[in-house]
Design a protein around this motif. Structure first.
Motif, PDB file in Angstrom:
ATOM      1  N   THR A   1     -10.146  -6.144  -6.395  1.00  0.00           N
ATOM      2  CA  THR A   1     -10.723  -6.296  -7.731  1.00  0.00           C
ATOM      3  C   THR A   1      -9.889  -7.303  -8.523  1.00  0.00           C
ATOM      4  OG1 THR A   1     -11.293  -3.946  -7.628  1.00  0.00           O
ATOM      5  CG2 THR A   1     -11.571  -5.043  -9.756  1.00  0.00           C
ATOM      6  N   PRO A   2     -10.252  -8.579  -8.512  1.00  0.00           N
ATOM      7  CA  PRO A   2      -9.455  -9.581  -9.222  1.00  0.00           C
ATOM      8  C   PRO A   2      -9.264  -9.283 -10.701  1.00  0.00           C
ATOM      9  CG  PRO A   2     -11.043 -10.632  -7.758  1.00  0.00           C
ATOM     10  CD  PRO A   2     -11.379  -9.176  -7.774  1.00  0.00           C
ATOM     11  N   ALA A   3     -10.243  -8.631 -11.332  1.00  0.00           N
ATOM     12  CA  ALA A   3     -10.130  -8.342 -12.758  1.00  0.00           C
ATOM     13  C   ALA A   3      -8.982  -7.390 -13.058  1.00  0.00           C
ATOM     14  CB  ALA A   3     -11.434  -7.755 -13.280  1.00  0.00           C
ATOM     15  N   GLU A   4      -8.473  -6.686 -12.048  1.00  0.00           N
ATOM     16  CA  GLU A   4      -7.381  -5.728 -12.233  1.00  0.00           C
ATOM     17  C   GLU A   4      -6.071  -6.236 -11.646  1.00  0.00           C
ATOM     18  OE1 GLU A   4      -9.903  -1.589 -12.449  1.00  0.00           O
ATOM     19  OE2 GLU A   4      -9.353  -2.309 -10.462  1.00  0.00           O
ATOM     20  N   ALA A   5      -5.936  -7.550 -11.558  1.00  0.00           N
ATOM     21  CA  ALA A   5      -4.719  -8.130 -10.979  1.00  0.00           C
ATOM     22  C   ALA A   5      -3.524  -7.929 -11.882  1.00  0.00           C
ATOM     23  CB  ALA A   5      -4.929  -9.628 -10.719  1.00  0.00           C
ATOM     24  N   PHE A   6      -2.361  -7.778 -11.257  1.00  0.00           N
ATOM     25  CA  PHE A   6      -1.104  -7.744 -11.992  1.00  0.00           C
ATOM     26  C   PHE A   6      -0.094  -8.651 -11.301  1.00  0.00           C
ATOM     27  CE2 PHE A   6      -0.692  -4.075  -9.040  1.00  0.00           C
ATOM     28  CZ  PHE A   6       0.510  -4.385  -8.405  1.00  0.00           C
ATOM     29  N   VAL A   7       0.947  -8.997 -12.032  1.00  0.00           N
ATOM     30  CA  VAL A   7       2.047  -9.763 -11.477  1.00  0.00           C
ATOM     31  C   VAL A   7       3.321  -8.967 -11.714  1.00  0.00           C
ATOM     32  CG1 VAL A   7       2.225 -11.101 -13.630  1.00  0.00           C
ATOM     33  CG2 VAL A   7       3.330 -11.949 -11.546  1.00  0.00           C
ATOM     34  N   LEU A   8       4.146  -8.838 -10.689  1.00  0.00           N
ATOM     35  CA  LEU A   8       5.367  -8.042 -10.767  1.00  0.00           C
ATOM     36  C   LEU A   8       6.522  -8.880 -11.285  1.00  0.00           C
ATOM     37  CD1 LEU A   8       6.919  -5.393 -10.111  1.00  0.00           C
ATOM     38  CD2 LEU A   8       7.359  -6.374  -7.843  1.00  0.00           C
ATOM     39  N   PHE A   9       7.196  -8.365 -12.314  1.00  0.00           N
ATOM     40  CA  PHE A   9       8.437  -8.960 -12.797  1.00  0.00           C
ATOM     41  C   PHE A   9       9.579  -8.159 -12.178  1.00  0.00           C
ATOM     42  CE2 PHE A   9       5.380 -10.510 -15.764  1.00  0.00           C
ATOM     43  CZ  PHE A   9       5.863 -11.721 -16.232  1.00  0.00           C
ATOM     44  N   GLY A  10      10.083  -8.637 -11.049  1.00  0.00           N
ATOM     45  CA  GLY A  10      11.124  -7.899 -10.354  1.00  0.00           C
ATOM     46  C   GLY A  10      11.619  -8.644  -9.130  1.00  0.00           C
ATOM     47  N   ASP A  11      12.605  -8.063  -8.502  1.00  0.00           N
ATOM     48  CA  ASP A  11      13.147  -8.633  -7.268  1.00  0.00           C
ATOM     49  C   ASP A  11      12.245  -8.219  -6.112  1.00  0.00           C
ATOM     50  OD1 ASP A  11      14.603  -9.313  -4.991  1.00  0.00           O
ATOM     51  OD2 ASP A  11      16.520  -8.760  -5.885  1.00  0.00           O
ATOM     52  N   PRO A  12      11.703  -9.175  -5.354  1.00  0.00           N
ATOM     53  CA  PRO A  12      10.834  -8.800  -4.229  1.00  0.00           C
ATOM     54  C   PRO A  12      11.550  -7.952  -3.191  1.00  0.00           C
ATOM     55  CG  PRO A  12      11.358 -11.157  -4.173  1.00  0.00           C
ATOM     56  CD  PRO A  12      11.815 -10.645  -5.500  1.00  0.00           C
ATOM     57  N   ALA A  13      12.897  -8.022  -3.158  1.00  0.00           N
ATOM     58  CA  ALA A  13      13.652  -7.212  -2.208  1.00  0.00           C
ATOM     59  C   ALA A  13      13.555  -5.726  -2.509  1.00  0.00           C
ATOM     60  CB  ALA A  13      15.123  -7.651  -2.206  1.00  0.00           C
ATOM     61  N   SER A  14      13.123  -5.375  -3.719  1.00  0.00           N
ATOM     62  CA  SER A  14      12.990  -3.959  -4.067  1.00  0.00           C
ATOM     63  C   SER A  14      11.734  -3.338  -3.485  1.00  0.00           C
ATOM     64  CB  SER A  14      12.972  -3.792  -5.595  1.00  0.00           C
ATOM     65  OG  SER A  14      11.777  -4.327  -6.156  1.00  0.00           O
ATOM     66  N   LEU A  15      10.767  -4.147  -3.091  1.00  0.00           N
ATOM     67  CA  LEU A  15       9.504  -3.627  -2.564  1.00  0.00           C
ATOM     68  C   LEU A  15       9.690  -3.040  -1.167  1.00  0.00           C
ATOM     69  CD1 LEU A  15       7.200  -6.588  -3.651  1.00  0.00           C
ATOM     70  CD2 LEU A  15       7.103  -4.245  -4.556  1.00  0.00           C
ATOM     71  N   PRO A  16       8.820  -2.128  -0.765  1.00  0.00           N
ATOM     72  CA  PRO A  16       8.883  -1.630   0.620  1.00  0.00           C
ATOM     73  C   PRO A  16       8.814  -2.787   1.613  1.00  0.00           C
ATOM     74  CG  PRO A  16       7.371  -0.296  -0.680  1.00  0.00           C
ATOM     75  CD  PRO A  16       7.764  -1.462  -1.553  1.00  0.00           C
ATOM     76  N   LYS A  17       9.471  -2.630   2.738  1.00  0.00           N
ATOM     77  CA  LYS A  17       9.590  -3.738   3.683  1.00  0.00           C
ATOM     78  C   LYS A  17       8.241  -4.213   4.227  1.00  0.00           C
ATOM     79  CE  LYS A  17      14.249  -2.483   5.191  1.00  0.00           C
ATOM     80  NZ  LYS A  17      14.850  -3.501   4.312  1.00  0.00           N
ATOM     81  N   ASP A  18       7.254  -3.310   4.269  1.00  0.00           N
ATOM     82  CA  ASP A  18       5.945  -3.707   4.794  1.00  0.00           C
ATOM     83  C   ASP A  18       4.988  -4.185   3.708  1.00  0.00           C
ATOM     84  OD1 ASP A  18       5.794  -1.200   3.654  1.00  0.00           O
ATOM     85  OD2 ASP A  18       4.377  -0.403   5.118  1.00  0.00           O
TER      86      ASP A  18
END
Length: 329
Positions: free
Chosen positions: A32-49
């Protein structure tokens, strides 16, 4: 591309459940493109997968969204993340994430801010001077003291007049002017951000049976009724004081759009009882949109893949809806 900017999502405490919820929310909303978000953070914090793509500006999120989590460049953690273990060394990056997300919303590059949970004790150890997210956001926006907390769910919206203080302190803080300020801010937000042209507010009493005419307390006559009189002079549709033990029944809830409550638990107990998983924390009184999931960092289950993303998804969807009301096509 939808014509509106994406929502900015903060990193929150990377040792909590925020990273896995971010991934789960993206997975649920990615079609759903209308519900897109952008993360302000370190990508290393995300789960590895978790697939992700570092971008330079929020508007680049649209091209990335279906295939990866868009992550704004420039935020880095200095220490590795151990799920469930708060680390004060993470505080600068957590704070930077919030500040950059607010700045993007102020500039119109994002439609608003959704904040992942933070741990106040960890941040305080790292030099954070604010009681929590809300006060920091108000300061960043240049409106300290104007912030109002709303908890919104599918069947109830509640707004406490006094918030994170002891019950004894809440009684001392309860004032006519404060009830009026909170109710006015709520009325304005319901019109501007929720699309309700004529909001109906219900104001709770403080005492059992709303004081029973002074037999069980005098705050209703001395504080709450004068506040209601001033609000009605403003043209606001307000009723009360309602007996707190009956105003949250299904029949009663049909008669108002938001309940103004006198203290924290009077508001949050019914909201969380009705729908804990879909409750959303909304900060009213800011020049930007801000929502957040109605739960904490949950260090005890972080990294185990069992945290439910419902509240974060609800917070993202509500922020998107509020953006649409503020900026109609």
């Amino acid at each position: 591309m939808t014509g509106r900017p994406p929502i900015g999502l903060t990193m929150g405490d990377p040792a909590g459940i925020g990273p896995e919820l971010t991934y789960a929310a993206w997975h649920a909303l990615r079609q759903t493109p209308a519900e897109a978000f952008v993360l302000f953070g370190d990508p290393a914090s995300l789960p590895k997968d978790a697939p992700h793509k570092v971008i330079a500006t929020p508007d680049q999120a649209w091209a990335v969204w279906p295939d990866a989590i868009p992550v704004m460049q420039g935020i880095r953690l200095t220490d590795p993340v151990q799920p469930g273990v708060g680390n004060p060394a993470h505080a600068p990056a957590i704070i930077d994430s919030i500040a950059r997300a607010v700045a993007a919303a102020q500039a119109g590059a994002t439609g608003g801010v959704v904040t992942n949970p933070i741990n106040k004790y960890v941040l305080r150890q790292g030099g954070f001077i604010y009681p929590g997210h809300t006060e920091f956001l108000a300061d960043l926006c240049g409106v300290p003291g104007h912030e109002v907390m709303m908890l919104a769910g599918p069947s109830l919206r509640v707004v406490p007049v006094t918030i994170h203080v002891s019950l004894r302190t809440a009684l001392d803080q309860l004032r006519v002017d404060e009830i009026v300020r909170v109710a006015r801010t709520t009325h304005h937000a319901l019109r501007r951000d929720f699309g309700l042209p004529s909001p109906r507010l219900a104001v709770a009493g403080l005492n059992p049976h709303a004081g029973e005419g002074g037999l069980m307390g005098t705050e209703e006559e001395a504080i709450i009724l004068p506040a209601l009189s001033r609000l009605r002079q403003d043209g606001i549709d307000v009723t009360g004081p309602w007996p707190p033990d009956t105003m949250f029944t299904p029949t009663a809830r049909a008669d108002y759009d938001a309940a103004i409550c006198m203290y924290h638990d009077q508001a949050l107990i019914p909201l969380k009882t009705l729908d804990m998983d879909n409750g959303v924390n909304v900060t009213l009184g800011l020049p930007i949109i801000r929502t957040s999931p109605d739960h904490g960092t949950a260090f005890d289950i972080a990294g185990r893949g069992i945290a439910r993303p419902d509240s974060l998804i609800a917070a993202l969807r509500l922020a998107t809806s509020m953006t649409a009301h503020r900026s109609p096509p």
